[in-house]
Design an enzyme around this catalytic site. Structure first.
Site, PDB file in Angstrom:
ATOM      1  N   ASN A  24      29.776  64.041  24.814  1.00 15.48           N
ATOM      2  CA  ASN A  24      30.066  64.620  26.116  1.00 15.48           C
ATOM      3  C   ASN A  24      28.734  65.095  26.695  1.00 15.48           C
ATOM      4  OD1 ASN A  24      29.562  67.477  25.355  1.00 15.48           O
ATOM      5  ND2 ASN A  24      31.364  67.177  24.065  1.00 15.48           N
ATOM      6  N   ASP A  34      32.630  62.020  18.170  1.00 13.20           N
ATOM      7  CA  ASP A  34      31.633  63.065  18.407  1.00 13.20           C
ATOM      8  C   ASP A  34      31.780  64.187  17.373  1.00 13.20           C
ATOM      9  OD1 ASP A  34      29.614  64.540  19.680  1.00 13.20           O
ATOM     10  OD2 ASP A  34      30.884  65.176  21.329  1.00 13.20           O
ATOM     11  N   THR A 120      36.877  55.145  24.673  1.00 11.54           N
ATOM     12  CA  THR A 120      38.264  54.719  24.494  1.00 11.54           C
ATOM     13  C   THR A 120      39.178  55.811  23.939  1.00 11.54           C
ATOM     14  OG1 THR A 120      37.825  53.814  22.297  1.00 11.54           O
ATOM     15  CG2 THR A 120      37.601  52.303  24.174  1.00 11.54           C
TER      16      THR A 120
END
Length: 167
Positions: A24, A34, A120
């Site tokens: 992000n 992440d 995705t």
């Protein structure tokens, strides 16, 4: 031209010089890939990412891999587009994520790079469209990277990437 492979597994366990993080903009960690990368690399990754933030969608920056196991030496953070129905130039931004990540890998001297399926997850990009963009972009990239591994977390993504690679 780089060898392109599709595998299913945990990107933090890949035998490559660099892994790409679907980050992000704050580069401080989050969910999905992440979060997994941040947990595996340890708390120093968050501080290193924060020092480089913000990272705009379509761009990429690198940090050391910290506590990830060798040979992984670098984490390349890229911010994918949030899916808005295809009307906000999402395809170009997603392609830029793959291109910019390979440019950063080249600048680091990385010869092997593992990518997740960028955007995705919580960003909502349709996985079939994302697979085609990923394959087309890495296939056409001008890079010194010798091995590009597309790492799918699940079987459905693996199958979409494999089908895109076969065409």
């Amino acid at each position: 031209m780089a060898l392109i492979e599709v595998v299913q597994g945990d990107i933090t366990r890949e035998d490559v010089d660099a892994i790409v993080n679907a980050a992000n903009p704050s580069l401080r960690g989050g969910g999905g890939v992440d979060g997994a990368i941040h947990r595996a690399a340890g708390p120093r990754l968050e501080a290193a990412g924060a020092a480089l933030a913000p990272c705009p969608p379509g761009d990429a920056v690198a940090t050391p891999a910290f506590d990830l196991d060798p040979p992984i030496r670098h984490v390349i953070h890229t911010v994918g587009p949030v899916w808005r129905g295809g009307v906000a130039d999402e395809a170009a931004t997603l392609a830029s994520c793959y291109r910019r990540s390979l440019e950063v890998a080249d600048s680091l001297g990385a010869r092997s790079v593992a990518f997740p399926a960028i955007s995705t997850g919580v960003f909502g990009y349709p996985p079939d469209h994302a697979a085609r963009i990923a394959v087309d972009t890495v296939r056409s990239a001008d890079t010194r990277v010798e091995l590009i591994r597309l790492v799918a977390f699940d079987r459905a993504t693996h199958d979409l990437l494999t089908a895109a690679l076969a065409t």
